[in-house]
Scaffold this active site. Structure first.
Site, PDB file in Angstrom:
ATOM      1  N   ASP A 163       3.586   0.636  12.050  1.00 50.44           N
ATOM      2  CA  ASP A 163       2.333   0.156  11.439  1.00 50.44           C
ATOM      3  C   ASP A 163       1.995  -1.275  11.857  1.00 50.44           C
ATOM      4  OD1 ASP A 163       2.145   2.604  10.282  1.00 50.44           O
ATOM      5  OD2 ASP A 163       2.870   1.991   8.311  1.00 50.44           O
TER       6      ASP A 163
ATOM      7  N   ARG B  56       0.169  15.740  12.841  1.00 52.40           N
ATOM      8  CA  ARG B  56       1.002  15.150  11.776  1.00 52.40           C
ATOM      9  C   ARG B  56       1.602  16.292  10.955  1.00 52.40           C
ATOM     10  NH1 ARG B  56      -1.703   9.750   9.147  1.00 52.40           N
ATOM     11  NH2 ARG B  56       0.403   9.546   8.297  1.00 52.40           N
ATOM     12  N   PRO B  57       2.714  16.873  11.440  1.00 49.23           N
ATOM     13  CA  PRO B  57       3.288  18.041  10.768  1.00 49.23           C
ATOM     14  C   PRO B  57       3.827  17.704   9.376  1.00 49.23           C
ATOM     15  CG  PRO B  57       4.739  17.284  12.541  1.00 49.23           C
ATOM     16  CD  PRO B  57       3.516  16.416  12.588  1.00 49.23           C
ATOM     17  N   ILE B  58       3.916  18.739   8.536  1.00 52.85           N
ATOM     18  CA  ILE B  58       4.513  18.535   7.201  1.00 52.85           C
ATOM     19  C   ILE B  58       5.688  19.506   6.990  1.00 52.85           C
ATOM     20  CG2 ILE B  58       2.442  17.558   6.120  1.00 52.85           C
ATOM     21  CD1 ILE B  58       2.053  20.317   4.753  1.00 52.85           C
TER      22      ILE B  58
ATOM     23  N   GLN C 161       8.837  19.173   7.251  1.00 52.68           N
ATOM     24  CA  GLN C 161      10.010  18.664   6.529  1.00 52.68           C
ATOM     25  C   GLN C 161       9.754  18.587   5.017  1.00 52.68           C
ATOM     26  OE1 GLN C 161      13.018  18.347   8.145  1.00 52.68           O
ATOM     27  NE2 GLN C 161      11.690  19.308   9.684  1.00 52.68           N
TER      28      GLN C 161
ATOM     29  N   ARG D 158      -9.246   0.456   3.395  1.00 53.40           N
ATOM     30  CA  ARG D 158      -8.288   1.364   2.764  1.00 53.40           C
ATOM     31  C   ARG D 158      -6.967   0.666   2.499  1.00 53.40           C
ATOM     32  NH1 ARG D 158      -6.505   4.659   6.748  1.00 53.40           N
ATOM     33  NH2 ARG D 158      -4.748   4.565   5.336  1.00 53.40           N
TER      34      ARG D 158
ATOM     35  N   LYS E 176       0.826  -1.224   0.000  1.00 54.76           N
ATOM     36  CA  LYS E 176       0.000   0.000   0.000  1.00 54.76           C
ATOM     37  C   LYS E 176       0.856   1.268   0.000  1.00 54.76           C
ATOM     38  CE  LYS E 176      -2.502   2.674   3.465  1.00 54.76           C
ATOM     39  NZ  LYS E 176      -1.431   3.351   4.184  1.00 54.76           N
ATOM     40  N   ASN E 177       1.829   1.331   0.929  1.00 53.74           N
ATOM     41  CA  ASN E 177       2.545   2.603   1.048  1.00 53.74           C
ATOM     42  C   ASN E 177       3.535   2.845  -0.087  1.00 53.74           C
ATOM     43  OD1 ASN E 177       0.983   3.390   3.169  1.00 53.74           O
ATOM     44  ND2 ASN E 177       2.444   2.776   4.755  1.00 53.74           N
TER      45      ASN E 177
ATOM     46  N   CYS F  10      -4.831   8.783   8.923  1.00 50.78           N
ATOM     47  CA  CYS F  10      -5.156   8.276  10.254  1.00 50.78           C
ATOM     48  C   CYS F  10      -4.798   9.350  11.274  1.00 50.78           C
ATOM     49  CB  CYS F  10      -4.353   7.012  10.545  1.00 50.78           C
ATOM     50  SG  CYS F  10      -4.868   5.623   9.545  1.00 50.78           S
TER      51      CYS F  10
HETATM   52  N1  EPU Z   1       7.167  14.369  10.963  1.00 47.57           N
HETATM   53  C1  EPU Z   1       7.544  15.660  11.223  1.00 47.57           C
HETATM   54  N2  EPU Z   1       7.557  16.553  10.175  1.00 47.57           N
HETATM   55  C2  EPU Z   1       7.213  16.180   8.904  1.00 47.57           C
HETATM   56  C3  EPU Z   1       6.829  14.850   8.648  1.00 47.57           C
HETATM   57  C4  EPU Z   1       6.823  13.957   9.705  1.00 47.57           C
HETATM   58  O1  EPU Z   1       7.850  16.030  12.359  1.00 47.57           O
HETATM   59  O2  EPU Z   1       7.263  17.051   8.005  1.00 47.57           O
HETATM   60  C5  EPU Z   1       7.156  13.392  12.079  1.00 47.57           C
HETATM   61  C6  EPU Z   1       5.782  12.772  12.331  1.00 47.57           C
HETATM   62  O3  EPU Z   1       5.003  13.580  13.198  1.00 47.57           O
HETATM   63  C7  EPU Z   1       6.138  11.427  12.931  1.00 47.57           C
HETATM   64  C8  EPU Z   1       7.446  11.069  12.213  1.00 47.57           C
HETATM   65  O4  EPU Z   1       7.968  12.285  11.689  1.00 47.57           O
HETATM   66  O5  EPU Z   1       6.418  11.587  14.295  1.00 47.57           O
HETATM   67  C9  EPU Z   1       7.292  10.071  11.085  1.00 47.57           C
HETATM   68  O6  EPU Z   1       6.325  10.550  10.144  1.00 47.57           O
HETATM   69  P1  EPU Z   1       6.403  10.122   8.605  1.00 47.57           P
HETATM   70  O7  EPU Z   1       6.489  11.370   7.802  1.00 47.57           O
HETATM   71  O8  EPU Z   1       7.474   9.120   8.448  1.00 47.57           O
HETATM   72  O9  EPU Z   1       4.989   9.455   8.379  1.00 47.57           O
HETATM   73  P2  EPU Z   1       4.035   9.608   7.114  1.00 47.57           P
HETATM   74  O10 EPU Z   1       4.833   9.722   5.895  1.00 47.57           O
HETATM   75  O11 EPU Z   1       3.017  10.651   7.409  1.00 47.57           O
HETATM   76  C10 EPU Z   1       3.954   7.086   6.566  1.00 47.57           C
HETATM   77  C11 EPU Z   1       2.889   6.029   6.393  1.00 47.57           C
HETATM   78  C12 EPU Z   1       2.308   5.662   7.742  1.00 47.57           C
HETATM   79  C13 EPU Z   1       3.442   5.219   8.682  1.00 47.57           C
HETATM   80  C14 EPU Z   1       4.551   6.279   8.746  1.00 47.57           C
HETATM   81  C15 EPU Z   1       5.760   5.838   9.544  1.00 47.57           C
HETATM   82  C16 EPU Z   1       1.980   6.502   4.214  1.00 47.57           C
HETATM   83  C17 EPU Z   1       0.839   7.002   3.408  1.00 47.57           C
HETATM   84  N3  EPU Z   1       1.841   6.550   5.536  1.00 47.57           N
HETATM   85  O12 EPU Z   1       3.308   8.207   7.134  1.00 47.57           O
HETATM   86  O13 EPU Z   1       1.477   4.549   7.470  1.00 47.57           O
HETATM   87  O14 EPU Z   1       2.918   5.042   9.977  1.00 47.57           O
HETATM   88  O15 EPU Z   1       4.992   6.577   7.410  1.00 47.57           O
HETATM   89  O16 EPU Z   1       6.297   4.665   9.035  1.00 47.57           O
HETATM   90  O17 EPU Z   1       2.985   6.057   3.688  1.00 47.57           O
HETATM   91  C18 EPU Z   1      -0.329   3.107   7.801  1.00 47.57           C
HETATM   92  O18 EPU Z   1      -0.010   2.526   6.756  1.00 47.57           O
HETATM   93  O19 EPU Z   1      -1.143   2.645   8.630  1.00 47.57           O
HETATM   94  C19 EPU Z   1       0.293   4.411   8.116  1.00 47.57           C
HETATM   95  C20 EPU Z   1      -0.224   5.259   8.955  1.00 47.57           C
END
Ligand code: EPU
Length: 436
Positions: free
Chosen positions: A310, A125-127, A129, A403, A22-23, A120
């Protein structure tokens, strides 16, 4: 609306075939926007998140042709749009991965605008980065009013060195996609190393990009003018495989989990062995067997190659059935990701949450109850608990589960589980479809 009804207490036997990741899929489909020509994707999981993304691409003007249930051809040659029109906002707000459209559109058109993504709900969930990386590549980024807007005054992004302050799967992916066609060389340091990062790099390279180092903590990208068509088969889903392995641990039995890359499952296999579950690795399968009592264990989630966040809820469900005290610590999501705990407690689990840890005291038996899927993996956890429990478990809000898990009911039924999907009258529940 539908729910799952599970009559628990049956061990699982047989073979389950794991679907595409999925991811990886939710990164590769948006990345297909960068391709001038047709890209053929094989081993795509048949789940609602990929459907949503394929719909978005179609709205944008891509030709999307389903060859069979898991193979699609996407032709984005004539896509012109760099701003997602209002009728698509409901779709982009549903899923997390819609923010990869920003990296893809910036790379292709030098401009992009979309809504803030869904996903989820693990708290904040900051962006930041993503924004830092895309800004460093020369984009003006604005996040306001629920939208992300990006524009590149120079027309084409410019390669540079970016150090991520936090290891982020999403930021690594967004920056990789955008940098694939940037001018010059991009170096991204302190990147995520998950298998789907490597899969995205392999996809981009098979479409003509020059991405190196994926799977290590530094990725180097030499920008190319444009990507060309090609064919790519996605890797199997590490987390789907882990979920079936955990289900065997909880319910007992012996199952061959096939179409997997055992290396991606090493940390899950080794934790299960610690819990007295037998795991035998083959070339592209693992055999999982549990017939004696489980052993307690502690685990802490970490970015890959650490234990995957996950898989945290599913393993907690298993540990509820292991005599003794176990501790599950969340090391990735600051909010703890423990929404499933209240549901497991309804089934007789003994769990207390404090900060980033869940303290579990194993019980002799879980008992069936009416529970809900709070999010995708929380949903998988209550299904696993239901398979192990005595009596009937009803799982509501399964839209979250669908999903990310292809044909979960069919796959468990084939293993001998008594699980059915039944209709719920519309007025009796109100689902809130917000996922990722
Ligand atoms: N973070 C920041 N700033 C950012 C982005 C992330 O501080 O700009 C922090 C987050 O708050 C968190 C950590 O960094 O504490 C990791 O976040 P990451 O960006 O790695 O997560 P994501 O890309 O939002 C993906 C998967 C999630 C999985 C995480 C961690 C997808 C669509 N989602 O999320 O998958 O938990 O990586 O491995 O790829 C799931 O499949 O159930 C799921 C939630």
């Amino acid at each position: 609306m539908e729910k799952y009804v599970i009559q628990g207490g049956r061990p699982l036997h047989g073979e389950v075939e794991i679907s595409g990741a999925k991811n990886a899929a939710v990164a590769i489909i948006p990345a297909a926007l960068m391709v001038h020509g047709t890209c053929r994707l094989e081993n795509l999981p048949e789940i609602s998140d990929t459907d949503t993304l394929l719909h978005i691409l179609t709205y944008l003007g891509a030709r999307v042709n389903m060859i069979n249930r898991t193979t699609v051809e996407i032709d984005c040659t004539h896509v012109q749009m760099d701003i997602l029109p209002e009728r698509m906002w409901a779709l982009t707000r549903k899923i997390r991965a819609s923010y990869y459209l920003i990296g893809a559109m910036l790379g292709r058109f030098g401009r992009a605008r979309t809504t803030m993504p869904g996903g989820c709900n693990f708290g904040v969930r900051p962006i930041d980065q993503h924004i830092k990386g895309l800004t460093a590549l020369g984009a003006d980024m604005d996040v306001s009013g629920g939208f992300i807007t990006a524009g590149c005054p120079a027309g084409r992004l410019r390669g540079t060195t970016i150090y991520l302050d936090k290891v982020s799967v999403g930021a690594t992916i967004n920056i990789m996609i955008a940098a694939a066609t940037a001018e010059g060389r991009t170096v991204i340091e302190n990147v995520a190393r998950e298998p789907h990062i490597v899969d995205l790099a392999n996809f981009l390279n098979s479409m003509g990009a020059d991405v190196r180092g994926a799977g290590t903590d530094t990725i180097k990208i030499r920008g190319v003018k444009q990507l060309h068509g090609g064919s790519y088969a996605l890797i199997p889903d590490q987390i789907e495989a882990g979920t079936y392995m955990a289900a065997v641990a909880a319910a007992g039995g012996a199952v061959r989990v096939s179409n997997v890359i055992p290396k991606h499952l090493e940390c899950i296999s080794s934790k299960l062995r610690e819990m007295a579950v037998e795991v035998e690795e083959g070339d592209d399968y693992v055999l999982v067997r549990r017939d004696g009592p489980l052993h307690r264990a502690n685990l802490k989630t970490m970015p890959y190659p650490g234990f995957p966040t996950d898989m945290q809820p599913q393993m907690a469900a298993v540990l509820c059935c292991a005599p003794g005290n176990s501790t599950v610590t969340e090391g990735v999501w600051a909010g703890g990701r423990f929404k499933y705990v209240g549901e497991l407690k309804k089934m007789g689990a003994q769990i207390e949450v404090e900060d980033q840890s869940a303290f579990i005291q194993g019980v002799d038996k879980l008992t069936g109850s009416v529970v809900k899927a709070c999010d995708l993996r929380a949903g998988a956890a209550v299904v696993i608990a239901g398979l192990a429990a005595e009596g009937v478990t009803e799982v509501e809000d399964i839209i979250y589960i669908e999903r990310g898990y292809q044909d979960l009911v069919g796959k468990f039924r084939a293993l001998g589980a008594d699980i059915r999907c039944v209709q719920v009258p519309e007025h009796s529940r109100s689902a809130n479809w917000n996922a990722g």
